[in-house]
Design a protein around this motif. Structure first.
Motif, mmCIF file in Angstrom:
data_model
loop_
_atom_site.group_PDB
_atom_site.id
_atom_site.type_symbol
_atom_site.label_atom_id
_atom_site.label_comp_id
_atom_site.label_asym_id
_atom_site.label_seq_id
_atom_site.Cartn_x
_atom_site.Cartn_y
_atom_site.Cartn_z
ATOM 1 N N LEU A 99 0.829 -1.404 -0.009
ATOM 2 C CA LEU A 99 -0.062 -0.097 -0.066
ATOM 3 C C LEU A 99 0.817 1.252 0.056
ATOM 4 O O LEU A 99 0.472 2.166 -0.451
ATOM 5 C CB LEU A 99 -1.010 -0.198 1.236
ATOM 6 C CG LEU A 99 -1.858 -1.067 1.271
ATOM 7 C CD1 LEU A 99 -2.812 -0.936 2.591
ATOM 8 C CD2 LEU A 99 -2.922 -0.780 0.121
ATOM 9 N N VAL A 100 1.782 1.212 0.628
ATOM 10 C CA VAL A 100 2.988 2.506 0.647
ATOM 11 C C VAL A 100 3.480 2.640 -0.445
ATOM 12 O O VAL A 100 3.496 3.402 -1.136
ATOM 13 C CB VAL A 100 3.893 2.255 1.774
ATOM 14 C CG1 VAL A 100 4.952 3.398 1.913
ATOM 15 C CG2 VAL A 100 3.179 2.339 2.973
ATOM 16 N N LEU A 101 3.938 1.536 -1.295
ATOM 17 C CA LEU A 101 4.440 1.541 -2.455
ATOM 18 C C LEU A 101 3.509 2.167 -3.574
ATOM 19 O O LEU A 101 3.948 2.864 -4.407
ATOM 20 C CB LEU A 101 4.898 0.213 -3.065
ATOM 21 C CG LEU A 101 5.589 -0.030 -4.354
ATOM 22 C CD1 LEU A 101 6.754 0.835 -4.583
ATOM 23 C CD2 LEU A 101 5.748 -1.397 -4.781
ATOM 24 N N LEU A 102 2.165 1.779 -3.357
ATOM 25 C CA LEU A 102 1.063 2.089 -4.421
ATOM 26 C C LEU A 102 1.044 3.626 -4.187
ATOM 27 O O LEU A 102 0.760 4.503 -5.262
ATOM 28 C CB LEU A 102 -0.268 1.431 -4.060
ATOM 29 C CG LEU A 102 -1.358 1.616 -5.009
ATOM 30 C CD1 LEU A 102 -1.025 1.450 -6.463
ATOM 31 C CD2 LEU A 102 -2.757 0.878 -4.529
ATOM 32 N N LEU A 103 0.971 4.200 -3.052
ATOM 33 C CA LEU A 103 0.725 5.433 -2.658
ATOM 34 C C LEU A 103 1.931 6.405 -3.290
ATOM 35 O O LEU A 103 1.900 7.387 -3.489
ATOM 36 C CB LEU A 103 0.592 5.983 -1.152
ATOM 37 C CG LEU A 103 -0.719 5.167 -0.735
ATOM 38 C CD1 LEU A 103 -1.114 5.561 0.924
ATOM 39 C CD2 LEU A 103 -2.088 6.142 -1.467
ATOM 40 N N LEU A 104 2.958 5.877 -3.087
ATOM 41 C CA LEU A 104 4.329 6.389 -3.793
ATOM 42 C C LEU A 104 4.201 6.745 -5.255
ATOM 43 O O LEU A 104 4.357 7.792 -5.460
ATOM 44 C CB LEU A 104 5.568 5.804 -3.167
ATOM 45 C CG LEU A 104 5.805 5.762 -1.799
ATOM 46 C CD1 LEU A 104 7.252 4.940 -1.671
ATOM 47 C CD2 LEU A 104 6.032 6.983 -1.221
ATOM 48 N N LEU A 291 -7.848 16.906 -5.315
ATOM 49 C CA LEU A 291 -6.527 17.021 -5.945
ATOM 50 C C LEU A 291 -5.218 17.658 -5.137
ATOM 51 O O LEU A 291 -4.329 16.791 -4.695
ATOM 52 C CB LEU A 291 -6.454 17.457 -7.347
ATOM 53 C CG LEU A 291 -7.005 16.794 -8.546
ATOM 54 C CD1 LEU A 291 -7.011 17.669 -9.695
ATOM 55 C CD2 LEU A 291 -6.412 15.533 -8.978
ATOM 56 N N ARG A 292 -5.775 18.619 -4.341
ATOM 57 C CA ARG A 292 -4.938 19.283 -3.468
ATOM 58 C C ARG A 292 -4.758 18.530 -2.127
ATOM 59 O O ARG A 292 -3.542 18.279 -1.951
ATOM 60 C CB ARG A 292 -5.480 20.629 -3.226
ATOM 61 C CG ARG A 292 -4.599 21.600 -2.365
ATOM 62 C CD ARG A 292 -5.005 22.779 -1.948
ATOM 63 N NE ARG A 292 -4.198 23.584 -1.281
ATOM 64 C CZ ARG A 292 -3.957 23.633 0.135
ATOM 65 N NH1 ARG A 292 -4.838 23.119 0.783
ATOM 66 N NH2 ARG A 292 -3.342 24.706 0.522
ATOM 67 N N ALA A 293 -5.881 17.931 -1.723
ATOM 68 C CA ALA A 293 -5.594 16.796 -0.371
ATOM 69 C C ALA A 293 -4.818 15.845 -0.909
ATOM 70 O O ALA A 293 -3.933 15.211 -0.052
ATOM 71 C CB ALA A 293 -6.881 16.695 -0.090
ATOM 72 N N LEU A 294 -4.920 15.067 -1.925
ATOM 73 C CA LEU A 294 -4.398 13.975 -2.285
ATOM 74 C C LEU A 294 -2.866 14.049 -2.730
ATOM 75 O O LEU A 294 -2.025 13.359 -2.069
ATOM 76 C CB LEU A 294 -5.238 13.239 -3.552
ATOM 77 C CG LEU A 294 -4.445 11.873 -4.114
ATOM 78 C CD1 LEU A 294 -4.683 10.794 -2.702
ATOM 79 C CD2 LEU A 294 -5.291 11.263 -5.052
ATOM 80 N N LEU A 295 -2.415 15.092 -3.056
ATOM 81 C CA LEU A 295 -1.112 15.713 -3.686
ATOM 82 C C LEU A 295 -0.580 15.863 -2.353
ATOM 83 O O LEU A 295 0.647 15.453 -1.893
ATOM 84 C CB LEU A 295 -1.071 16.907 -4.328
ATOM 85 C CG LEU A 295 0.236 17.344 -4.856
ATOM 86 C CD1 LEU A 295 0.988 16.264 -5.544
ATOM 87 C CD2 LEU A 295 0.263 18.445 -5.740
ATOM 88 N N SER A 296 -1.204 16.429 -1.301
ATOM 89 C CA SER A 296 -0.463 16.737 0.246
ATOM 90 C C SER A 296 -0.186 15.612 1.000
ATOM 91 O O SER A 296 0.623 15.226 1.663
ATOM 92 C CB SER A 296 -1.479 17.880 1.092
ATOM 93 O OG SER A 296 -1.758 19.055 0.104
ATOM 94 N N VAL A 297 -1.104 14.390 0.697
ATOM 95 C CA VAL A 297 -1.013 13.248 1.511
ATOM 96 C C VAL A 297 -0.023 12.581 0.892
ATOM 97 O O VAL A 297 1.149 11.795 1.698
ATOM 98 C CB VAL A 297 -2.305 12.319 1.541
ATOM 99 C CG1 VAL A 297 -1.871 10.937 1.951
ATOM 100 C CG2 VAL A 297 -3.329 13.225 2.468
ATOM 101 N N THR A 298 0.063 12.507 -0.389
ATOM 102 C CA THR A 298 1.505 11.695 -0.990
ATOM 103 C C THR A 298 2.805 12.217 -0.817
ATOM 104 O O THR A 298 3.605 11.591 -0.342
ATOM 105 C CB THR A 298 1.011 11.470 -2.374
ATOM 106 O OG1 THR A 298 0.755 12.839 -3.072
ATOM 107 C CG2 THR A 298 -0.093 10.531 -2.878
ATOM 108 N N LEU A 299 2.745 13.555 -0.810
ATOM 109 C CA LEU A 299 3.932 14.336 -0.542
ATOM 110 C C LEU A 299 4.338 14.072 0.777
ATOM 111 O O LEU A 299 5.606 14.050 1.104
ATOM 112 C CB LEU A 299 3.884 15.665 -0.906
ATOM 113 C CG LEU A 299 3.735 16.167 -2.339
ATOM 114 C CD1 LEU A 299 3.429 17.567 -2.308
ATOM 115 C CD2 LEU A 299 4.943 15.708 -3.289
#
Length: 497
Positions: A99-104, A291-299
């Motif tokens: 899951l961590v790899l997928l989110l990365l 998009l802004r929230a998802l980009l913040s979480v992945t970063l």
């Protein structure tokens, strides 16, 4: 008179001792067996008393150090928090890593689609192409075929033609212009998004392989040995939380910078819709905020993985440094025999080899990425900076410092470990000038330790090269002078607040 009395007392005492010995000799077997049982019980009690501090120390190490450390590694997906012997726990750990790899990977794609650059720390808006106007026409440029930007709302159009006319206004689709293929047709997609993504992904995969499969219990062995030799185990626990506390401070500052300065919801939405196949997503409500929230979480996850890997390397360097200092102290105080000290040094060299050849690999990959971000941020800061507002200058400087700190931490930790390794060579000379401490040690053993210690060539390595504190300080000094010189030559004006 006195001499005769003394002789008489001596005779009486000797006769009493002989009588006592005869009584003990002719004692029954039951009393003899009871005495032997008491002696055995005393021996067993002595063994338990001697072994108890070690067992208590190991339990304290496991509860206060190893378990929290493994949980931190598990949060980053590097190592399962439960035991590998348990079937369910092993597969839960593998699922968490997946899951961590997928989110990365999702984060790498979002950075490219939204145009977010980690070296600049902001999302740059799309620059429209210059267009010559014709008298009588009003030109409105858009960056997507389906969206016309109107302040403050977005108007969705269904037309897909390249030239749309409406009430005397001409809307030109810039993405449909010949020769304009977006980010995919430029080197920006390769050197800003693809190569950094591969470096970060390579660091994560190497860390997972090393901490999960190739560790061979080296990590636990090192920590337990340091706790047993240390005179203050609680200080080691404080060191663990100090390292990860500083890592959390860096992580918090990085995420605060990204969310408050770097990511703009409107710009994210605009860059995301610049690709033709994403035009249909513009019909959904709150797409920009999502998009802004998802980009913040992945970063955040990207920075978390990087922080855990680099802080773990620094912690291992500190553990090896404490291990070597404890061995040196025990040798100087003569609480360890020279032969046992040499055996412990051989064990230390195995752990140091594991650090240099395995644990340093993901750190090296991430360090290349961080140094590239630092140099790119500096180049961006000095590009056309004759007059820069103070808020933009401060944001660029903060971004440079963020990447510079995380890039230099492994070098300083490795240099500190190298200094401790070089100091170990003087152990033989130090015990030779302490004749009262080592008065029971033969000169042959002292000469053996002297030759063995002076022949030790140990150092921490990054990129398969020894890291020396002298060269590191010189490099930092040269970089500081270079930045100061560039600032003087460019004559930067901070502008007004």
């Amino acid at each position: 008179m006195d001499q005769s009395s003394a002789v008489g007392a001596t005779t009486i005492s000797s006769s009493s001792l002989s009588t006592t010995s005869n009584v003990l000799t002719h004692a029954p077997d039951a009393s003899h067996s009871s005495d032997m049982e008491c002696i055995d019980e005393n021996v067993i009690i002595d063994e338990i008393t001697e072994a108890e501090p070690t067992s208590v120390t190991l339990r304290f190490c496991k509860r206060k150090f190893l378990r929290p450390y493994v949980v931190i590694l598990a949060i980053a997906g590097l190592r399962p928090s439960s035991s590998d012997v348990e079937f369910l726990g092993r597969w839960v750990g593998h699922l968490q890593t997946f899951l961590v790899l997928l989110l990365l990977i999702v984060g790498y794609m979002l950075q490219f689609l939204c145009g977010f650059r980690r070296d600049h720390g902001i999302i740059e808006p799309i620059q429209p192409l210059p267009i010559s106007t014709t008298p009588g026409w009003t030109i409105t440029t858009t960056t997507t075929p389906d969206v016309v930007k109107q302040s403050p709302n977005w108007t969705i159009r269904d037309e897909t033609s390249d030239f749309l006319t409406e009430s005397g206004n001409l809307t030109i689709n810039l993405n449909r212009e010949p020769g304009h293929l977006g980010l995919l047709a430029s080197g920006e997609a390769i050197f800003i998004y693809l190569v950094p993504a591969l470096l970060h992904l390579n660091g994560f995969i190497l860390a997972v392989f090393i901490y999960r499969f190739a560790d061979n219990e080296q990590l636990q062995n090192l920590i337990e040995r340091v706790f047993i030799l240390s005179s203050n185990p609680r200080r080691l626990v404080l060191t663990l939380w100090l390292y990860f506390g500083l890592g959390l401070v860096w992580l918090g500052v990085s995420i605060a910078y990204v969310t408050l300065i770097g990511i703009d919801g409107v710009t994210v939405f605009e860059r995301f819709l610049s690709f033709g196949w994403t035009g249909g997503l513009a019909r959904w409500t709150h797409t920009g905020e999502l998009l802004r929230a998802l980009l913040s979480v992945t970063l955040f996850l990207h920075d978390l993985v990087q922080m855990v890997v680099i802080v773990s390397y620094g912690l291992m360097c500190d553990m090896l440094r404490c291990y070597l200092k404890a061995l040196k102290e025990k040798l100087l105080l003569h609480t360890i025999e020279p032969l046992n000290w040499m055996r412990e040094i051989c064990e230390f060299r195995k752990l140091l080899h594991h650090l240099n050849t395995k644990i340093s690999l993901p750190v090296a990959s991430l360090t290349v990425l961080n140094l590239s971000y630092t140099v790119s941020s500096v180049a961006h800061l000095f590009h056309n900076m004759t007059a820069c507002p103070i808020n933009i200058f401060t944001a660029s400087l903060a971004n440079i410092l963020l990447w510079l700190v995380i890039a230099l931490v492994p070098f300083f930790q490795a240099a500190s470990l190298t200094v401790t390794c070089r100091q170990t060579q003087s152990c033989g000379h130090l015990i030779s000038i302490r004749p009262f401490v080592h008065r029971n040690t033969s000169s042959e053993d002292l000469n053996t330790v002297l030759l063995y210690a002076s022949s030790l060539k140990m150092s921490a390595k990054l990129f398969r090269m020894p890291v020396s504190a002298h060269y590191l300080c010189f490099l930092v000094l040269v970089c500081f002078i270079g930045v100061l010189t560039f600032g003087m030559c460019l004559n930067i004006s901070l502008g007004r607040l």
